[in-house]
Design an enzyme around this catalytic site. Structure first.
Site, mmCIF file in Angstrom:
data_model
loop_
_atom_site.group_PDB
_atom_site.id
_atom_site.type_symbol
_atom_site.label_atom_id
_atom_site.label_comp_id
_atom_site.label_asym_id
_atom_site.label_seq_id
_atom_site.Cartn_x
_atom_site.Cartn_y
_atom_site.Cartn_z
ATOM 1 N N LYS A 1 -8.223 -11.096 9.040
ATOM 2 C CA LYS A 1 -8.024 -11.375 7.607
ATOM 3 C C LYS A 1 -6.615 -11.836 7.247
ATOM 4 O O LYS A 1 -6.350 -12.185 6.117
ATOM 5 C CB LYS A 1 -8.370 -10.135 6.801
ATOM 6 C CG LYS A 1 -7.419 -8.986 7.041
ATOM 7 C CD LYS A 1 -7.599 -7.875 6.030
ATOM 8 C CE LYS A 1 -6.571 -6.793 6.284
ATOM 9 N NZ LYS A 1 -6.659 -5.681 5.404
ATOM 10 N N ILE B 1 -19.287 -9.181 4.130
ATOM 11 C CA ILE B 1 -18.142 -8.904 3.257
ATOM 12 C C ILE B 1 -17.285 -10.161 3.259
ATOM 13 O O ILE B 1 -16.714 -10.529 4.288
ATOM 14 C CB ILE B 1 -17.304 -7.704 3.763
ATOM 15 C CG1 ILE B 1 -18.187 -6.480 4.024
ATOM 16 C CG2 ILE B 1 -16.164 -7.393 2.806
ATOM 17 C CD1 ILE B 1 -18.907 -5.942 2.829
ATOM 18 N N LYS C 1 -10.753 -15.566 -1.256
ATOM 19 C CA LYS C 1 -9.993 -16.652 -0.610
ATOM 20 C C LYS C 1 -10.933 -17.732 -0.076
ATOM 21 O O LYS C 1 -10.499 -18.797 0.337
ATOM 22 C CB LYS C 1 -9.142 -16.097 0.534
ATOM 23 C CG LYS C 1 -8.073 -15.144 0.035
ATOM 24 C CD LYS C 1 -7.109 -14.770 1.120
ATOM 25 C CE LYS C 1 -5.981 -13.901 0.587
ATOM 26 N NZ LYS C 1 -6.391 -12.553 0.210
ATOM 27 N N LYS D 1 -14.113 -17.908 6.235
ATOM 28 C CA LYS D 1 -15.011 -17.010 5.493
ATOM 29 C C LYS D 1 -16.015 -17.840 4.676
ATOM 30 O O LYS D 1 -17.171 -17.470 4.532
ATOM 31 C CB LYS D 1 -14.222 -16.071 4.561
ATOM 32 C CG LYS D 1 -13.341 -15.075 5.265
ATOM 33 C CD LYS D 1 -14.081 -14.079 6.141
ATOM 34 C CE LYS D 1 -14.737 -12.962 5.397
ATOM 35 N NZ LYS D 1 -15.242 -11.905 6.310
ATOM 36 N N VAL E 1 -7.944 -5.401 -2.323
ATOM 37 C CA VAL E 1 -8.213 -3.987 -2.557
ATOM 38 C C VAL E 1 -6.916 -3.225 -2.321
ATOM 39 O O VAL E 1 -6.098 -3.611 -1.490
ATOM 40 C CB VAL E 1 -9.346 -3.413 -1.670
ATOM 41 C CG1 VAL E 1 -10.671 -4.030 -2.018
ATOM 42 C CG2 VAL E 1 -9.035 -3.546 -0.203
ATOM 43 N N SER F 1 -5.003 -2.295 4.924
ATOM 44 C CA SER F 1 -3.927 -2.531 5.878
ATOM 45 C C SER F 1 -3.225 -3.849 5.564
ATOM 46 O O SER F 1 -3.873 -4.848 5.299
ATOM 47 C CB SER F 1 -4.494 -2.541 7.299
ATOM 48 O OG SER F 1 -5.540 -3.482 7.386
ATOM 49 N N ARG G 1 7.860 -17.160 -4.799
ATOM 50 C CA ARG G 1 7.897 -18.074 -3.653
ATOM 51 C C ARG G 1 7.146 -19.352 -4.021
ATOM 52 O O ARG G 1 6.334 -19.324 -4.956
ATOM 53 C CB ARG G 1 7.233 -17.411 -2.441
ATOM 54 C CG ARG G 1 8.132 -16.373 -1.816
ATOM 55 C CD ARG G 1 7.401 -15.519 -0.851
ATOM 56 N NE ARG G 1 6.451 -14.652 -1.532
ATOM 57 C CZ ARG G 1 6.061 -13.472 -1.058
ATOM 58 N NH1 ARG G 1 6.519 -13.027 0.084
ATOM 59 N NH2 ARG G 1 5.197 -12.736 -1.714
#
Ligand SMILES: NC(=O)c1ccc[n+]([C@@H]2O[C@H](COP(=O)([O-])OP(=O)(O)OC[C@H]3O[C@@H](n4cnc5c(N)ncnc54)[C@H](O)[C@@H]3O)[C@@H](O)[C@H]2O)c1
Length: 654
Positions: free
Chosen positions: A409, A447, A451, A463, A491, A495, A583
């Protein structure tokens, strides 16, 4: 108001300094260890030692009973009687104690059953002496006063001896277990069922190093009462005054359904008094419904963000998952592990957990295996790109419902390795959909991510390709499986996301970096997103792409401040918040992607469906073309091949 701290002070006088106290604990522990190792483990020695101690105790008691009866001037006649009776009476008592198991039971564990044994043994001997008194000539038996005194003193002395051993052992174990661990004095916030259960657990297990001091609650009916000997004070604001008096250094919130505003107030109070704040998840979140201190966790940013609770059709979800074989891929990941938690709560027949990372899978397995349904887990280290291995999983377990959350991801990483991203995120999905059709899986949920919408990254495009693969598989001849994809945005706490980043920055002493004062982002909590994914799985008929409503945007700087406070620091004083500036290409506000022209509502207010998404027209040819993309060679060639399959993809070509 005085605070009843006797429970929490511990049984040793408070004026004993920690060193003396510690040394005393160690000495007691040493003595008990010597007894355990040299005497306790040798049955004959142990028996002799107990016989000796009880014999001396009972002999002394018998002697004392005469002295007390005669006011320490026992006439010679009775002194002679005492001498004659001493050995037979003590022997009788010892035989009875032995027959009631008092030589076998562990001396330092003294419960009601042991007390009963002692009372009955002593009662029997006293009854025998009374019978002797009534049935014999005047001087053959002790007087009734002596018998009564002897009975009371025998029971009291033996019980006191056993109890003191028990207390000594408890102290020494406590010192042994939390040697070096500072004592934490706990105020329990909320005197309801959860608070009561927590206090009981803490009082029973002093070795946890946590000592409950008092409850605090706003309910006027509870204020002034006591629970398990601990006073209930209130209202909450009194904590600031009470906590220093009782030397509280930990708050544990046990309030059911406390609003984020209330939680924020408590965390703020905790900060003012220098206490850390923990929270016990509600009973519904605790799989076993059991309140134990180990279940408490620090108050997290997610608790304070004020997310509206998601109403789910739990009956529909249970109908879908209950007593079914469910497969979750990427089960060790942020989304996959939460899927496992929530699916297991629906009592599936079997939960097959697939991941390629051993440590991630191990962690979620360890978390769930101890629960009531732990035996229904099948954790498997499998790489979903490994065709034969994943086929083996389908052959062996025959899953009925599949949630596919395994993926790469990280956007920048995948940008540099498009072939790897394509293999893992798209081709593995194609392989899984083929197996799902072949093995008659009822529902397959991918899932996905927002993006995938008009993708600008390799990750997003792979994806999107996975979504298209699903739609192609839906149309494949003979397919009976319902393939659904669910897209959502960031979410919280997954991580590599902003929360772990802020946590790391706070742990390093700051600064916490935020790009702009006004920057906002849409976030969902992981449990919220996964709850909605399960709900979505009950909705679709096959071939749909669903989108989750992300709720209200969150101001990033506010989140940084709250996280600093939760860690016990003061924003801008202890930890700096540094504004780094936007940025290139970064937006201040995320656009809402819920455009009514392209999305339609569903039965659930927070789930939308993408309109007019029919997928590739020639599914077989499309899948064939997909498999050829990976053979396209180097990075730009693969990106261009992907663009031919997803025309809305704008690749970044370096
Ligand atoms: N985290 C988010 O904010 C978020 C938001 C929306 C959608 N998603 C999507 O959810 C999915 C999962 O995301 P996550 O945050 O849980 O990621 P994660 O990295 O925490 O978890 C992914 C898991 O999949 C496993 N995995 C990867 N490749 C595998 C393979 N070939 N075989 C077996 N296991 C494999 C990894 O070991 C890891 O445990 C991704 O597709 C992501 O795009 C994530």
């Amino acid at each position: 108001m005085s605070i009843a701290t006797s429970q929490a002070d511990g049984p040793l006088p408070a004026e004993l300094g920690p060193n003396l106290r510690e040394r005393l604990f160690r000495a007691v522990r040493g003595l008990l260890d010597v007894f355990d190792h040299h005497v306790g483990s040798r049955p004959v020695l142990r028996f002799a030692a107990i016989l000796f101690v009880y014999g001396v105790e009972l002999g002394l008691v018998f002697y004392l009973a005469y002295e007390l009866r005669w006011d320490f001037a026992t006439p010679d006649e009775y002194a002679r009687q005492r001498l004659t009776l001493l050995i037979p009476i003590v022997a009788c008592k010892l035989i009875l104690l032995q027959s009631f198991g008092q030589f076998r039971s562990v001396l330092s564990y003294f419960g009601l059953a042991d007390f009963g044994g002692v009372v009955i043994s002593m009662c029997t001997v006293s009854g025998f002496m009374l019978a002797l008194w009534y049935g014999s000539e005047v001087s053959a038996a002790p007087s009734r006063g002596v018998i009564l005194m002897d009975f009371v003193l025998s029971v009291a002395l033996i019980s006191a001896f056993r109890l003191s051993l028990r207390v000594l052992r408890t102290w020494s174990i406590a010192s042994h277990e939390h040697a070096g661990m500072a004592e934490r004095r706990v105020a329990i916030i909320g005197a309801g069922d959860v608070g009561e259960a927590l206090a009981k657990d803490l009082l029973q297990r002093r070795s946890s190093g946590l000592h409950p001091v008092f409850f605090i609650d706003n309910d006027p009916h509870k204020i002034g009462r006591s629970i398990h000997g601990l006073p209930v004070y209130g209202p909450l604001e009194k904590l600031v005054k009470l906590a220093p008096m009782a030397r509280v250094n930990e708050l544990v919130i046990t309030l059911k359904g406390a609003t984020p505003k209330r939680l924020k107030e408590i965390v703020e109070l905790g900060r003012q008094i220098g206490a850390t704040t923990q929270i016990i998840p509600s009973f519904t979140q605790l799989a076993s419904g059991e309140v134990k201190v180990e279940r408490s966790r620090p108050v997290a940013i997610e608790d304070l963000l004020g997310r509206a609770p998601v109403n789910l059709d739990s009956a529909g979800i249970t109908r879908l998952l209950g007593d079914r074989v469910v497969l979750v891929t990427g089960a060790g990941g942020s989304i996959g592990s939460e899927l496992c938690r929530q699916i297991l709560a629906q009592r599936p027949r079997q939960l097959v957990m697939v991941d390629q990372t051993e440590i991630a899978l191990f962690e979620i397995e360890q978390e769930l295996v101890g629960t009531e349904l732990g035996a229904r887990l099948a954790p498997l280290i499998v790489d979903v790109t490994d065709g034969p291995a994943i086929r083996g999983v389908f052959e062996r377990y025959r899953p009925e419902i599949v949630f596919h959350a395994a993926a790469h991801k990280h956007v920048p990483l995948m940008e540099r390795q498009p072939a790897e991203a394509l293999k893992n995120n798209t081709l593995a999905t194609a392989g899984l959909t083929r197996l799902a059709s072949e093995f008659g899986v009822e529902r397959f949920v991918l899932i996905s991510t927002d993006k995938a919408i008009n993708p600008t990254s390799v990750m997003g495009c792979t994806k999107r390709l996975a979504e298209k693969t699903l739609q192609a598989s839906q149309q494949a001849p003979g397919n009976q499986t319902a393939f659904l994809a669910v897209r959502f945005g960031n979410v919280l706490g997954s991580s590599g996301s902003v929360i772990p980043t802020f946590k790391r920055q706070i742990a390093q002493g700051g600064p916490v970096t935020v790009t702009h004062h006004e920057m906002t982002r849409y976030f969902m909590t992981i449990p919220e997103a996964v709850g909605l994914v399960l709900q979505t799985a009950t909705l679709g008929r096959g071939g749909e792409i669903f989108i989750l409503d992300m709720g209200q945007p969150v101001k990033i700087i506010e989140m940084a401040r709250q996280m600093i406070e939760l860690s016990g620091y003061r924003p801008e004083i202890d930890i700096e918040i540094k504004i780094t500036g936007l940025r290139p290409g970064e937006k201040l506000f995320e656009e809402l992607r819920h455009n009514e022209e392209i999305h339609t509502a569903t039965d659930h207010p927070r789930i939308f469906q993408l309109k007019s998404e029919s997928g590739p027209t020639n599914a077989a040819a499309w899948l064939e073309a997909l498999h050829r993309t990976v053979e396209a060679g180097g990075s730009p060639a693969i990106k261009q091949a992907m663009q031919r399959l997803v025309p809305e993809y704008t690749p970044f070509l370096d």
